[in-house]
Design a protein around this motif. Structure first.
Motif, PDB file in Angstrom:
ATOM      1  N   SER A 237       5.742   3.105   9.967  1.00  0.00           N
ATOM      2  CA  SER A 237       4.290   3.143  10.126  1.00  0.00           C
ATOM      3  C   SER A 237       3.583   2.771   8.827  1.00  0.00           C
ATOM      4  O   SER A 237       2.564   2.080   8.838  1.00  0.00           O
ATOM      5  N   VAL A 238       4.135   3.234   7.703  1.00  0.00           N
ATOM      6  CA  VAL A 238       3.547   2.896   6.402  1.00  0.00           C
ATOM      7  C   VAL A 238       3.620   1.386   6.182  1.00  0.00           C
ATOM      8  O   VAL A 238       2.645   0.759   5.731  1.00  0.00           O
ATOM      9  N   ALA A 239       4.759   0.782   6.508  1.00  0.00           N
ATOM     10  CA  ALA A 239       4.901  -0.669   6.341  1.00  0.00           C
ATOM     11  C   ALA A 239       3.921  -1.419   7.236  1.00  0.00           C
ATOM     12  O   ALA A 239       3.329  -2.429   6.820  1.00  0.00           O
ATOM     13  N   LEU A 240       3.709  -0.924   8.448  1.00  0.00           N
ATOM     14  CA  LEU A 240       2.743  -1.553   9.350  1.00  0.00           C
ATOM     15  C   LEU A 240       1.332  -1.481   8.765  1.00  0.00           C
ATOM     16  O   LEU A 240       0.603  -2.483   8.752  1.00  0.00           O
ATOM     17  N   TRP A 241       0.959  -0.325   8.249  1.00  0.00           N
ATOM     18  CA  TRP A 241      -0.362  -0.184   7.627  1.00  0.00           C
ATOM     19  C   TRP A 241      -0.471  -1.058   6.379  1.00  0.00           C
ATOM     20  O   TRP A 241      -1.543  -1.609   6.092  1.00  0.00           O
ATOM     21  N   MET A 242       0.616  -1.187   5.632  1.00  0.00           N
ATOM     22  CA  MET A 242       0.603  -2.050   4.441  1.00  0.00           C
ATOM     23  C   MET A 242       0.308  -3.493   4.850  1.00  0.00           C
ATOM     24  O   MET A 242      -0.457  -4.190   4.187  1.00  0.00           O
ATOM     25  N   ARG A 243       0.920  -3.947   5.934  1.00  0.00           N
ATOM     26  CA  ARG A 243       0.661  -5.313   6.415  1.00  0.00           C
ATOM     27  C   ARG A 243      -0.807  -5.486   6.791  1.00  0.00           C
ATOM     28  O   ARG A 243      -1.403  -6.527   6.534  1.00  0.00           O
ATOM     29  N   ILE A 244      -1.387  -4.465   7.403  1.00  0.00           N
ATOM     30  CA  ILE A 244      -2.796  -4.535   7.796  1.00  0.00           C
ATOM     31  C   ILE A 244      -3.693  -4.516   6.562  1.00  0.00           C
ATOM     32  O   ILE A 244      -4.615  -5.327   6.441  1.00  0.00           O
ATOM     33  N   ILE A 245      -3.428  -3.615   5.650  1.00  0.00           N
ATOM     34  CA  ILE A 245      -4.283  -3.462   4.466  1.00  0.00           C
ATOM     35  C   ILE A 245      -4.231  -4.698   3.583  1.00  0.00           C
ATOM     36  O   ILE A 245      -5.258  -5.193   3.106  1.00  0.00           O
ATOM     37  N   LEU A 246      -3.029  -5.220   3.366  1.00  0.00           N
ATOM     38  CA  LEU A 246      -2.882  -6.392   2.500  1.00  0.00           C
ATOM     39  C   LEU A 246      -3.146  -7.699   3.238  1.00  0.00           C
ATOM     40  O   LEU A 246      -3.153  -8.768   2.620  1.00  0.00           O
ATOM     41  N   ASP A 247      -3.329  -7.624   4.557  1.00  0.00           N
ATOM     42  CA  ASP A 247      -3.566  -8.796   5.403  1.00  0.00           C
ATOM     43  C   ASP A 247      -2.434  -9.813   5.241  1.00  0.00           C
ATOM     44  O   ASP A 247      -2.652 -11.012   5.070  1.00  0.00           O
ATOM     45  N   LYS A 248      -1.204  -9.266   5.284  1.00  0.00           N
ATOM     46  CA  LYS A 248       0.007 -10.096   5.193  1.00  0.00           C
ATOM     47  C   LYS A 248       0.934  -9.695   6.329  1.00  0.00           C
ATOM     48  O   LYS A 248       1.722  -8.765   6.195  1.00  0.00           O
TER      49      LYS A 248
ATOM     50  N   ALA B  57       7.356  -8.802   3.220  1.00  0.00           N
ATOM     51  CA  ALA B  57       8.784  -8.531   3.051  1.00  0.00           C
ATOM     52  C   ALA B  57       8.972  -7.205   2.318  1.00  0.00           C
ATOM     53  O   ALA B  57       8.090  -6.762   1.582  1.00  0.00           O
ATOM     54  N   PRO B  58      10.129  -6.557   2.496  1.00  0.00           N
ATOM     55  CA  PRO B  58      10.370  -5.302   1.789  1.00  0.00           C
ATOM     56  C   PRO B  58      10.286  -5.448   0.272  1.00  0.00           C
ATOM     57  O   PRO B  58       9.858  -4.526  -0.416  1.00  0.00           O
ATOM     58  N   GLY B  59      10.654  -6.605  -0.250  1.00  0.00           N
ATOM     59  CA  GLY B  59      10.565  -6.816  -1.702  1.00  0.00           C
ATOM     60  C   GLY B  59       9.133  -6.794  -2.206  1.00  0.00           C
ATOM     61  O   GLY B  59       8.868  -6.422  -3.350  1.00  0.00           O
ATOM     62  N   ASP B  60       8.195  -7.178  -1.344  1.00  0.00           N
ATOM     63  CA  ASP B  60       6.782  -7.144  -1.729  1.00  0.00           C
ATOM     64  C   ASP B  60       6.278  -5.723  -1.938  1.00  0.00           C
ATOM     65  O   ASP B  60       5.328  -5.498  -2.684  1.00  0.00           O
ATOM     66  N   LEU B  61       6.916  -4.770  -1.284  1.00  0.00           N
ATOM     67  CA  LEU B  61       6.505  -3.372  -1.415  1.00  0.00           C
ATOM     68  C   LEU B  61       6.972  -2.752  -2.727  1.00  0.00           C
ATOM     69  O   LEU B  61       6.466  -1.717  -3.141  1.00  0.00           O
ATOM     70  N   LEU B  62       7.948  -3.385  -3.368  1.00  0.00           N
ATOM     71  CA  LEU B  62       8.513  -2.827  -4.592  1.00  0.00           C
ATOM     72  C   LEU B  62       7.789  -3.283  -5.850  1.00  0.00           C
ATOM     73  O   LEU B  62       8.105  -2.803  -6.936  1.00  0.00           O
ATOM     74  N   ARG B  63       6.849  -4.205  -5.706  1.00  0.00           N
ATOM     75  CA  ARG B  63       6.105  -4.646  -6.889  1.00  0.00           C
ATOM     76  C   ARG B  63       5.320  -3.476  -7.453  1.00  0.00           C
ATOM     77  O   ARG B  63       4.805  -2.639  -6.715  1.00  0.00           O
ATOM     78  N   ASN B  64       5.241  -3.444  -8.751  1.00  0.00           N
ATOM     79  CA  ASN B  64       4.568  -2.332  -9.410  1.00  0.00           C
ATOM     80  C   ASN B  64       3.234  -2.801  -9.995  1.00  0.00           C
ATOM     81  O   ASN B  64       3.028  -2.747 -11.194  1.00  0.00           O
ATOM     82  N   ASP B  65       2.355  -3.294  -9.148  1.00  0.00           N
ATOM     83  CA  ASP B  65       1.041  -3.705  -9.618  1.00  0.00           C
ATOM     84  C   ASP B  65      -0.018  -2.809  -8.969  1.00  0.00           C
ATOM     85  O   ASP B  65       0.274  -2.005  -8.080  1.00  0.00           O
ATOM     86  N   GLY B  66      -1.245  -2.945  -9.408  1.00  0.00           N
ATOM     87  CA  GLY B  66      -2.327  -2.090  -8.919  1.00  0.00           C
ATOM     88  C   GLY B  66      -2.602  -2.273  -7.443  1.00  0.00           C
ATOM     89  O   GLY B  66      -2.870  -1.307  -6.726  1.00  0.00           O
ATOM     90  N   GLN B  67      -2.530  -3.513  -6.975  1.00  0.00           N
ATOM     91  CA  GLN B  67      -2.831  -3.775  -5.572  1.00  0.00           C
ATOM     92  C   GLN B  67      -1.799  -3.112  -4.662  1.00  0.00           C
ATOM     93  O   GLN B  67      -2.151  -2.452  -3.689  1.00  0.00           O
ATOM     94  N   THR B  68      -0.526  -3.268  -4.985  1.00  0.00           N
ATOM     95  CA  THR B  68       0.524  -2.701  -4.140  1.00  0.00           C
ATOM     96  C   THR B  68       0.484  -1.177  -4.157  1.00  0.00           C
ATOM     97  O   THR B  68       0.597  -0.541  -3.112  1.00  0.00           O
ATOM     98  N   SER B  69       0.302  -0.582  -5.335  1.00  0.00           N
ATOM     99  CA  SER B  69       0.304   0.880  -5.407  1.00  0.00           C
ATOM    100  C   SER B  69      -0.910   1.475  -4.705  1.00  0.00           C
ATOM    101  O   SER B  69      -0.790   2.485  -4.001  1.00  0.00           O
ATOM    102  N   SER B  70      -2.091   0.847  -4.856  1.00  0.00           N
ATOM    103  CA  SER B  70      -3.265   1.394  -4.164  1.00  0.00           C
ATOM    104  C   SER B  70      -3.158   1.160  -2.656  1.00  0.00           C
ATOM    105  O   SER B  70      -3.585   1.999  -1.865  1.00  0.00           O
ATOM    106  N   ALA B  71      -2.573   0.029  -2.239  1.00  0.00           N
ATOM    107  CA  ALA B  71      -2.383  -0.225  -0.808  1.00  0.00           C
ATOM    108  C   ALA B  71      -1.362   0.751  -0.221  1.00  0.00           C
ATOM    109  O   ALA B  71      -1.531   1.238   0.907  1.00  0.00           O
ATOM    110  N   LEU B  72      -0.311   1.059  -0.974  1.00  0.00           N
ATOM    111  CA  LEU B  72       0.692   2.008  -0.504  1.00  0.00           C
ATOM    112  C   LEU B  72       0.085   3.395  -0.350  1.00  0.00           C
ATOM    113  O   LEU B  72       0.325   4.084   0.651  1.00  0.00           O
ATOM    114  N   ALA B  73      -0.724   3.826  -1.312  1.00  0.00           N
ATOM    115  CA  ALA B  73      -1.377   5.135  -1.214  1.00  0.00           C
ATOM    116  C   ALA B  73      -2.296   5.189  -0.002  1.00  0.00           C
ATOM    117  O   ALA B  73      -2.326   6.189   0.725  1.00  0.00           O
TER     118      ALA B  73
END
Length: 191
Positions: free
Chosen positions: A46-57, A61-77
């Motif tokens: 469910s978190v991955a589904l919401w991440m796709r919606i929030i990031l509009d992607k 890919a799972p590797g995109d979730l591991l990036r340690n930048d501000g956009q990914t961390s705020s989207a994950l939260a």
């Protein structure tokens, strides 16, 4: 009394109440948080589904979730907050529709009612015992009606979880917006 004496007294009292000591009691208490699942870790799918919606992607890919930048961390939260809010709302709605399993107290009262009703059904039960048993059954039935369940401890707890999840989502969304506003300001200053 001096503060030394008060803290010593408080420490001694705290040592007396250490929770359940028997293995059975500990096993029962260990399952308290699993009653409704609202406080569990959010479902990764469910978190991955919401991440796709929030990031509009849609093809995230799972590797995109591991990036340690501000956009990914705020989207994950924000995605985790959305999943928790959905779970809290669903648990509250199930409870209010009476789809949720009954609380331990309600279940115990139903078992007691069945235990009282068994001898009343026998033909040789004296009339005084039948009247007494029926009055007990009426009291139990009155206590386990939906009126007392709604607004009870469990209902209020689920409502609190919804409020907390809503506040958490609000803070996560503000952090998401703040990241994007900061990024836009930086782009304007660079250009």
């Amino acid at each position: 009394m001096r503060s030394d004496g008060i803290s010593t007294r408080n420490w001694a009292n705290a040592q007396k109440s250490t929770g359940p000591r028997t293995p059975l009691g500990q096993a029962v208490v260990a399952q308290n948080a699993r009653r409704h699942g609202v406080t569990a870790k959010p479902d990764p799918t469910s978190v991955a589904l919401w991440m796709r919606i929030i990031l509009d992607k849609p093809n995230l890919a799972p590797g995109d979730l591991l990036r340690n930048d501000g956009q990914t961390s705020s989207a994950l939260a924000l995605a985790e907050a959305e999943v928790k809010l959905c779970a809290a709302r669903a648990a509250l709605e199930r409870f209010e529709r009476a789809d949720a399993p009954p609380s331990g107290a309600v279940h115990a009262m139903r078992v007691q009612a069945e235990y009282i009703a068994r001898p009343l059904m026998k033909k040789d039960t004296p009339a005084t015992l039948q009247r007494f048993g029926l009055s007990l059954l009426r009291r139990i039935a009155k206590d386990i009606t939906p009126k007392t369940v709604h607004g009870g401890k469990r209902h209020k707890l689920l409502q609190r979880y919804v409020r907390e999840a809503h506040g958490h989502r609000k803070r996560a969304f503000q952090a998401w917006l703040q990241y994007h506003c900061h990024r836009e300001v930086t782009k304007v200053k660079v250009a």
